[in-house]
Design an enzyme around this catalytic site. Structure first.
Site, PDB file in Angstrom:
ATOM      1  N   GLU A 205       0.021   5.929   7.676  1.00 44.08           N
ATOM      2  CA  GLU A 205      -1.269   5.689   7.048  1.00 44.08           C
ATOM      3  C   GLU A 205      -1.415   4.212   6.653  1.00 44.08           C
ATOM      4  O   GLU A 205      -2.521   3.686   6.615  1.00 44.08           O
ATOM      5  CB  GLU A 205      -1.435   6.611   5.826  1.00 44.08           C
ATOM      6  CG  GLU A 205      -2.848   6.756   5.330  1.00 44.08           C
ATOM      7  CD  GLU A 205      -3.799   7.461   6.303  1.00 44.08           C
ATOM      8  OE1 GLU A 205      -3.344   8.005   7.325  1.00 44.08           O
ATOM      9  OE2 GLU A 205      -5.014   7.454   6.022  1.00 44.08           O
TER      10      GLU A 205
ATOM     11  N   HIS B  30      -9.715   3.332  12.112  1.00 44.42           N
ATOM     12  CA  HIS B  30      -8.606   3.994  11.406  1.00 44.42           C
ATOM     13  C   HIS B  30      -7.645   4.652  12.406  1.00 44.42           C
ATOM     14  O   HIS B  30      -6.435   4.399  12.384  1.00 44.42           O
ATOM     15  CB  HIS B  30      -9.173   5.045  10.438  1.00 44.42           C
ATOM     16  CG  HIS B  30      -8.136   5.817   9.701  1.00 44.42           C
ATOM     17  ND1 HIS B  30      -7.788   5.524   8.401  1.00 44.42           N
ATOM     18  CD2 HIS B  30      -7.354   6.870  10.067  1.00 44.42           C
ATOM     19  CE1 HIS B  30      -6.830   6.361   8.009  1.00 44.42           C
ATOM     20  NE2 HIS B  30      -6.559   7.199   8.996  1.00 44.42           N
ATOM     21  N   GLU B  31      -8.189   5.470  13.271  1.00 41.04           N
ATOM     22  CA  GLU B  31      -7.333   6.189  14.219  1.00 41.04           C
ATOM     23  C   GLU B  31      -6.687   5.228  15.206  1.00 41.04           C
ATOM     24  O   GLU B  31      -5.553   5.436  15.640  1.00 41.04           O
ATOM     25  CB  GLU B  31      -8.112   7.290  14.939  1.00 41.04           C
ATOM     26  CG  GLU B  31      -8.716   8.358  14.017  1.00 41.04           C
ATOM     27  CD  GLU B  31      -7.731   8.992  13.037  1.00 41.04           C
ATOM     28  OE1 GLU B  31      -6.529   9.065  13.362  1.00 41.04           O
ATOM     29  OE2 GLU B  31      -8.156   9.404  11.936  1.00 41.04           O
TER      30      GLU B  31
ATOM     31  N   HIS C  88      -3.495   4.056  13.763  1.00 38.97           N
ATOM     32  CA  HIS C  88      -2.399   5.017  13.969  1.00 38.97           C
ATOM     33  C   HIS C  88      -1.835   4.876  15.384  1.00 38.97           C
ATOM     34  O   HIS C  88      -0.627   4.879  15.590  1.00 38.97           O
ATOM     35  CB  HIS C  88      -2.922   6.456  13.819  1.00 38.97           C
ATOM     36  CG  HIS C  88      -3.053   6.915  12.397  1.00 38.97           C
ATOM     37  ND1 HIS C  88      -1.987   6.964  11.537  1.00 38.97           N
ATOM     38  CD2 HIS C  88      -4.118   7.371  11.689  1.00 38.97           C
ATOM     39  CE1 HIS C  88      -2.394   7.437  10.356  1.00 38.97           C
ATOM     40  NE2 HIS C  88      -3.682   7.679  10.423  1.00 38.97           N
TER      41      HIS C  88
HETATM   42 MG    MG Z   1      -4.926   8.792   8.938  1.00 42.88          MG
END
Ligand code: MG
Length: 501
Positions: A296, A266-267, A270
């Site tokens: 996101e 997830h990170e 980003h």
């Molecule tokens: Mg996030």
């Protein structure tokens, strides 16, 4: 050359100082959430507050404002130059409305609150956090009044995270998905092969082994260790310190390894957005992802659409087996199902792709009710638990797995959560466009260079522009239509009804 106009170039030259202070503050914030000694919280809050006041002073400088107003009247500005004006004008509008005293108080309070939240969560004690949370909601109510709004104080806060989206927009969005998601969940539960528990969730691991898994998976994702790093934090996050220094964090619980890997991916999503911004936009107001929802949509695309995809999981299956020896007892099918369980969870970040949105709707409705003075902060945990029961059919037994789970409120980030669902539904729109351009995602991921092809698509269509376009404009530019919830719902139906059939 993107910035040709003389006035724009002058503005950007001045902006470099502002950008530098912001990036140093980002580094201090990263440190606050990773390695800073606990007792430094108060001092760090003061330091960051002073930095923000300095930024405000530079942003509101009369000469600077004059330059911007003058440049705005210039003819033939290109998209990049227009964006510089758009972004700076919005920031000046916001900053000019917030008194210095408020900015400092907000920083000091939220910095102390982050430490208080961390301790309260560890001790499972809501009372420890209560005075901070009260103060924070008082502050954001004031903030909304300072900033102004048309219909609802929440509008003023939402606008900080998602330009041109309102409370009404999110109400409409959530009302349009609530029943459909609930129906789909019920249908999945009735499927022949549905399971809601998995033995892999109980498997324990050594942190060192999991670190190896995280790094090797990141390597498959082209993680650039010369421009990024992976650390540990109580709540994983990404921080962009410069175009060549974008950091991510993860966590280790020593069991149920999917939690650590999903946070890492997830990170990473980003960070990829920030790392792929066109270097020509460096040190300008355009050097950041264009909105929280858009950001996101990147993290959740990699975490879910790729990270839970069968072709990707096949790719990482051998390396997971190499480091997590308990996996030898399992078949690939088990591994695949483990990543794709659909079941109501207490913890938002560990929720599946369907029930996740009820966590967001809960936070959206609760924040709105507190701002409307319909709920007192003392009563918030009770409401939280009631909402959990209504939407997910489960009731948290501890604060840790309930209202204390997220860092956001301690940071004063009220109005932020709805962008998570927006971002997730955008992943459906990206997927639809990608499959039009590149063909079936699974087939792309099966290719040796599949990850590169996908990353190139994102870089060319979204990342490289930074904040040049607003999220609404960018969505239209990429998908040739406005925000649409159907692609994501279709993706969910196709995937999960098939999986448990
Ligand atoms: Mg996030």
């Amino acid at each position: 050359m993107k910035f040709r106009n003389k006035l724009i170039r002058e503005i950007l030259e001045r902006y470099k100082t502002i950008d530098a202070i912001q990036r140093l503050s980002a580094l201090a914030a990263w440190d606050l959430n990773t390695y800073m000694p606990q007792k430094a919280a108060e001092d760090r809050g003061i330091i960051l507050g002073k930095a923000d006041v300095l930024i405000k002073k530079l942003m509101l400088d009369k000469e600077f404002a004059k330059l911007i107003n003058k440049a705005e009247k210039e003819k033939n500005l290109n998209d990049y130059e227009k964006a510089v004006i758009r972004i700076l004008k919005k920031r000046i509008r916001i900053l000019s409305k917030l008194p210095d005293k408020f900015i400092e108080e907000f920083n000091e309070t939220t910095n102390k609150a982050q430490i208080a939240w961390k301790n309260a969560k560890e001790n499972n004690n809501f009372k420890e956090f209560l005075p901070y949370l009260k103060k924070i909601f008082d502050l954001v109510k004031k903030q909304a009044e300072y900033l102004g709004y048309k219909e609802h104080p929440y509008d003023a806060l939402i606008d900080l995270y998602e330009e041109s989206w309102t409370t009404k927009d999110f109400e409409n969005f959530f009302n349009s998905i609530k029943d459909e998601l609930k129906k789909l969940f019920e249908e999945i539960k009735l499927s022949k092969n549905y399971i809601d528990k998995h033995p892999l969730e109980r498997e324990k691991y050594q942190k060192e082994d999991m670190e190896k898994v995280n790094f090797e998976v990141l390597k498959i994702l082209n993680f650039d260790q010369e421009r990024s790093r992976l650390d540990i934090a109580p709540h994983p996050f990404e921080e962009s310190i410069s175009l060549n220094d974008v950091r991510i964090t993860t966590w280790y619980h020593k069991k149920d390894f999917r939690r650590s890997l999903s946070a890492t991916i997830h990170e990473f999503g980003h960070s990829l957005y920030e790392l792929n911004i066109d270097p020509e936009l460096k040190f300008t107001p355009l050097q950041r992802g264009t909105s929280y929802g858009l950001h996101e949509s990147q993290s959740r695309f990699w975490e879910n659409i790729v990270g839970r995809n069968i072709a990707f999981l096949r790719k990482i299956w051998p390396l997971c087996k190499k480091h997590l020896l308990f996996l030898k007892k399992y078949k690939f099918k088990d591994f695949y199902i483990y990543f794709n369980l659909i079941r109501p969870e207490f913890i938002r970040v560990e929720s599946d792709e369907i029930t996740y949105h009820f966590h967001i709707i809960l936070r959206f409705e609760l924040e709105k009710m507190i701002l409307e003075n319909k709920v007192k902060i003392e009563e918030a945990p009770e409401y939280w638990n009631e909402f959990m029961k209504t939407y997910l059919g489960i009731k948290p037994k501890t604060y840790k797995e309930g209202i204390l789970q997220d860092i956001h409120w301690s940071m004063g980030a009220i109005g932020y959560f709805p962008t998570y669902s927006l971002g997730t539904f955008l992943t459906g729109m990206w997927l639809e466009s990608i499959e039009k351009d590149l063909g079936d995602l699974e087939t792309v991921l099966e290719k040796e260079k599949g990850i590169n092809i996908l990353q190139e698509w994102f870089k060319e269509n979204i990342h490289k522009f930074g904040s040049t376009y607003t999220s609404k404009d960018l969505i239209y530019k990429v998908c040739h239509k406005n925000f649409d919830t159907r692609p994501f719902i279709n993706y969910l139906k196709k995937k999960y009804l098939e999986l448990y059939k």
